[in-house]
Design a protein around this motif. Sequence first.
Motif, PDB file in Angstrom:
ATOM      1  N   LEU A   2       0.760  -1.247   0.033  1.00  0.00           N
ATOM      2  CA  LEU A   2      -0.028  -0.047   0.048  1.00  0.00           C
ATOM      3  C   LEU A   2       0.804   1.318  -0.021  1.00  0.00           C
ATOM      4  O   LEU A   2       0.614   2.307  -0.713  1.00  0.00           O
ATOM      5  N   ILE A   3       1.934   1.273   0.732  1.00  0.00           N
ATOM      6  CA  ILE A   3       2.810   2.516   0.629  1.00  0.00           C
ATOM      7  C   ILE A   3       3.205   2.923  -0.609  1.00  0.00           C
ATOM      8  O   ILE A   3       3.304   4.074  -0.964  1.00  0.00           O
ATOM      9  N   PRO A   4       3.829   2.011  -1.470  1.00  0.00           N
ATOM     10  CA  PRO A   4       4.310   2.343  -2.918  1.00  0.00           C
ATOM     11  C   PRO A   4       3.010   2.739  -3.859  1.00  0.00           C
ATOM     12  O   PRO A   4       2.888   3.960  -4.524  1.00  0.00           O
ATOM     13  N   ILE A   5       1.759   2.333  -3.578  1.00  0.00           N
ATOM     14  CA  ILE A   5       0.548   2.898  -4.090  1.00  0.00           C
ATOM     15  C   ILE A   5       0.031   3.989  -3.671  1.00  0.00           C
ATOM     16  O   ILE A   5      -0.141   5.128  -4.535  1.00  0.00           O
ATOM     17  N   ILE A   6       0.100   4.533  -2.315  1.00  0.00           N
ATOM     18  CA  ILE A   6      -0.201   5.599  -2.016  1.00  0.00           C
ATOM     19  C   ILE A   6       0.944   6.821  -2.657  1.00  0.00           C
ATOM     20  O   ILE A   6       0.485   7.952  -2.970  1.00  0.00           O
ATOM     21  N   LYS A   7       2.224   6.418  -2.331  1.00  0.00           N
ATOM     22  CA  LYS A   7       3.173   7.161  -2.863  1.00  0.00           C
ATOM     23  C   LYS A   7       2.974   7.708  -4.469  1.00  0.00           C
ATOM     24  O   LYS A   7       3.007   8.772  -4.774  1.00  0.00           O
ATOM     25  N   PHE A   8       2.642   6.453  -5.097  1.00  0.00           N
ATOM     26  CA  PHE A   8       2.513   6.930  -6.460  1.00  0.00           C
ATOM     27  C   PHE A   8       1.381   7.625  -7.009  1.00  0.00           C
ATOM     28  O   PHE A   8       1.655   8.750  -7.796  1.00  0.00           O
ATOM     29  N   PHE A   9       0.245   7.470  -6.473  1.00  0.00           N
ATOM     30  CA  PHE A   9      -0.859   8.429  -6.694  1.00  0.00           C
ATOM     31  C   PHE A   9      -1.020   9.448  -6.089  1.00  0.00           C
ATOM     32  O   PHE A   9      -1.780  10.684  -6.363  1.00  0.00           O
ATOM     33  N   GLY A  10      -0.192   9.804  -4.751  1.00  0.00           N
ATOM     34  CA  GLY A  10      -0.425  11.025  -4.026  1.00  0.00           C
ATOM     35  C   GLY A  10       0.668  11.906  -4.225  1.00  0.00           C
ATOM     36  O   GLY A  10       0.690  13.203  -3.968  1.00  0.00           O
ATOM     37  N   THR A  11       1.802  11.562  -5.176  1.00  0.00           N
ATOM     38  CA  THR A  11       2.826  12.388  -5.671  1.00  0.00           C
ATOM     39  C   THR A  11       2.383  13.723  -6.250  1.00  0.00           C
ATOM     40  O   THR A  11       2.810  14.815  -5.974  1.00  0.00           O
ATOM     41  N   GLY A  12       1.599  13.590  -7.203  1.00  0.00           N
ATOM     42  CA  GLY A  12       0.948  14.776  -7.874  1.00  0.00           C
ATOM     43  C   GLY A  12       0.267  15.728  -6.947  1.00  0.00           C
ATOM     44  O   GLY A  12      -0.150  16.741  -7.669  1.00  0.00           O
ATOM     45  N   ILE A  13      -0.187  15.524  -5.897  1.00  0.00           N
ATOM     46  CA  ILE A  13      -1.157  16.154  -4.983  1.00  0.00           C
ATOM     47  C   ILE A  13      -0.199  17.293  -4.346  1.00  0.00           C
ATOM     48  O   ILE A  13       0.599  16.583  -3.474  1.00  0.00           O
ATOM     49  N   PRO A  19      -5.719  11.938   6.932  1.00  0.00           N
ATOM     50  CA  PRO A  19      -5.155  12.770   8.314  1.00  0.00           C
ATOM     51  C   PRO A  19      -3.735  13.254   8.412  1.00  0.00           C
ATOM     52  O   PRO A  19      -3.241  13.409   9.505  1.00  0.00           O
ATOM     53  N   GLY A  20      -3.023  12.887   7.124  1.00  0.00           N
ATOM     54  CA  GLY A  20      -1.679  13.279   7.003  1.00  0.00           C
ATOM     55  C   GLY A  20      -1.368  14.873   7.337  1.00  0.00           C
ATOM     56  O   GLY A  20      -2.358  15.700   7.065  1.00  0.00           O
ATOM     57  N   THR A  21      -0.266  15.399   7.659  1.00  0.00           N
ATOM     58  CA  THR A  21      -0.020  16.653   8.008  1.00  0.00           C
ATOM     59  C   THR A  21       0.732  17.499   6.894  1.00  0.00           C
ATOM     60  O   THR A  21       1.134  18.611   6.893  1.00  0.00           O
ATOM     61  N   MET A  22       1.410  16.645   6.080  1.00  0.00           N
ATOM     62  CA  MET A  22       2.341  17.150   4.901  1.00  0.00           C
ATOM     63  C   MET A  22       1.805  16.555   3.488  1.00  0.00           C
ATOM     64  O   MET A  22       1.176  15.468   3.470  1.00  0.00           O
ATOM     65  N   PRO A  23       2.295  17.027   2.305  1.00  0.00           N
ATOM     66  CA  PRO A  23       1.853  16.411   1.135  1.00  0.00           C
ATOM     67  C   PRO A  23       2.500  14.948   1.149  1.00  0.00           C
ATOM     68  O   PRO A  23       3.760  14.787   1.586  1.00  0.00           O
ATOM     69  N   ILE A  24       1.769  14.171   0.396  1.00  0.00           N
ATOM     70  CA  ILE A  24       2.338  12.922   0.193  1.00  0.00           C
ATOM     71  C   ILE A  24       3.624  12.770  -0.390  1.00  0.00           C
ATOM     72  O   ILE A  24       4.739  12.062  -0.271  1.00  0.00           O
ATOM     73  N   SER A  25       4.039  13.787  -1.274  1.00  0.00           N
ATOM     74  CA  SER A  25       5.193  13.690  -2.103  1.00  0.00           C
ATOM     75  C   SER A  25       6.478  14.034  -1.369  1.00  0.00           C
ATOM     76  O   SER A  25       7.686  13.716  -1.720  1.00  0.00           O
ATOM     77  N   GLN A  26       6.231  14.709  -0.107  1.00  0.00           N
ATOM     78  CA  GLN A  26       7.303  14.914   0.808  1.00  0.00           C
ATOM     79  C   GLN A  26       7.390  13.904   1.960  1.00  0.00           C
ATOM     80  O   GLN A  26       8.395  14.059   2.727  1.00  0.00           O
ATOM     81  N   MET A  27       6.534  13.015   1.921  1.00  0.00           N
ATOM     82  CA  MET A  27       6.621  11.906   2.974  1.00  0.00           C
ATOM     83  C   MET A  27       7.566  10.765   2.724  1.00  0.00           C
ATOM     84  O   MET A  27       7.727  10.495   1.592  1.00  0.00           O
ATOM     85  N   ILE A  32       4.246   7.879   5.605  1.00  0.00           N
ATOM     86  CA  ILE A  32       2.919   7.306   5.072  1.00  0.00           C
ATOM     87  C   ILE A  32       2.328   6.110   5.690  1.00  0.00           C
ATOM     88  O   ILE A  32       1.070   5.904   6.324  1.00  0.00           O
ATOM     89  N   ARG A  33       3.292   5.181   6.472  1.00  0.00           N
ATOM     90  CA  ARG A  33       2.569   4.127   7.485  1.00  0.00           C
ATOM     91  C   ARG A  33       1.808   4.809   8.520  1.00  0.00           C
ATOM     92  O   ARG A  33       0.801   4.495   8.883  1.00  0.00           O
ATOM     93  N   LYS A  34       2.754   5.823   9.347  1.00  0.00           N
ATOM     94  CA  LYS A  34       1.934   6.477  10.418  1.00  0.00           C
ATOM     95  C   LYS A  34       0.768   7.308  10.180  1.00  0.00           C
ATOM     96  O   LYS A  34      -0.236   7.169  10.873  1.00  0.00           O
ATOM     97  N   TYR A  39      -4.387   3.415  10.014  1.00  0.00           N
ATOM     98  CA  TYR A  39      -5.848   3.747   9.724  1.00  0.00           C
ATOM     99  C   TYR A  39      -6.523   2.549   8.963  1.00  0.00           C
ATOM    100  O   TYR A  39      -7.573   2.192   9.362  1.00  0.00           O
ATOM    101  N   ILE A  40      -5.773   2.299   7.891  1.00  0.00           N
ATOM    102  CA  ILE A  40      -6.408   1.524   7.054  1.00  0.00           C
ATOM    103  C   ILE A  40      -6.432   0.007   7.729  1.00  0.00           C
ATOM    104  O   ILE A  40      -7.520  -0.656   7.615  1.00  0.00           O
ATOM    105  N   GLY A  41      -5.564  -0.453   8.264  1.00  0.00           N
ATOM    106  CA  GLY A  41      -5.238  -1.666   9.003  1.00  0.00           C
ATOM    107  C   GLY A  41      -6.463  -1.737   9.962  1.00  0.00           C
ATOM    108  O   GLY A  41      -7.202  -2.832  10.252  1.00  0.00           O
ATOM    109  N   ALA A  42      -6.708  -0.537  11.140  1.00  0.00           N
ATOM    110  CA  ALA A  42      -7.581  -0.692  11.858  1.00  0.00           C
ATOM    111  C   ALA A  42      -9.134  -0.645  11.381  1.00  0.00           C
ATOM    112  O   ALA A  42      -9.812  -1.135  12.064  1.00  0.00           O
ATOM    113  N   GLY A  43      -9.255   0.018  10.238  1.00  0.00           N
ATOM    114  CA  GLY A  43     -10.814  -0.140   9.732  1.00  0.00           C
ATOM    115  C   GLY A  43     -11.080  -1.422   8.962  1.00  0.00           C
ATOM    116  O   GLY A  43     -12.037  -1.844   9.365  1.00  0.00           O
TER     117      GLY A  43
END
Length: 82
Positions: A2-13, A19-27, A32-34, A39-43
């Motif tokens: 999931l981390i690479p998927i989130i990074k791939f799709f979130g880089t352009g935002i 609930p993140g506090t910074m853009p995904i491209s800077q994470m 990303i895990r934190k 939250y995805i796992g808890a859900g």
Amino acid sequence: MLIPIIKFFGTGISTAIAPGTMPISQMEPDDIRKAYILYIGAGAVAAGGIISLARSAKLIFNGIRAGLADFGAAALKPGRQR
């Protein structure tokens, strides 16, 4: 996975996505895990519990009903001492 998927799709935002506090491209991966994966796992765990409870609800209610019926029948038996 999931981390690479989130990074791939979130880089352009360019803004932070809750609930993140910074853009995904800077994470970093740990950020990303934190911010998202925990939250995805808890859900997923909560959804699994709710689905299991819903699937077994009929069995639970039938068991409670049978137990109460047995309890009521035992209370009505003649010769029972109180």
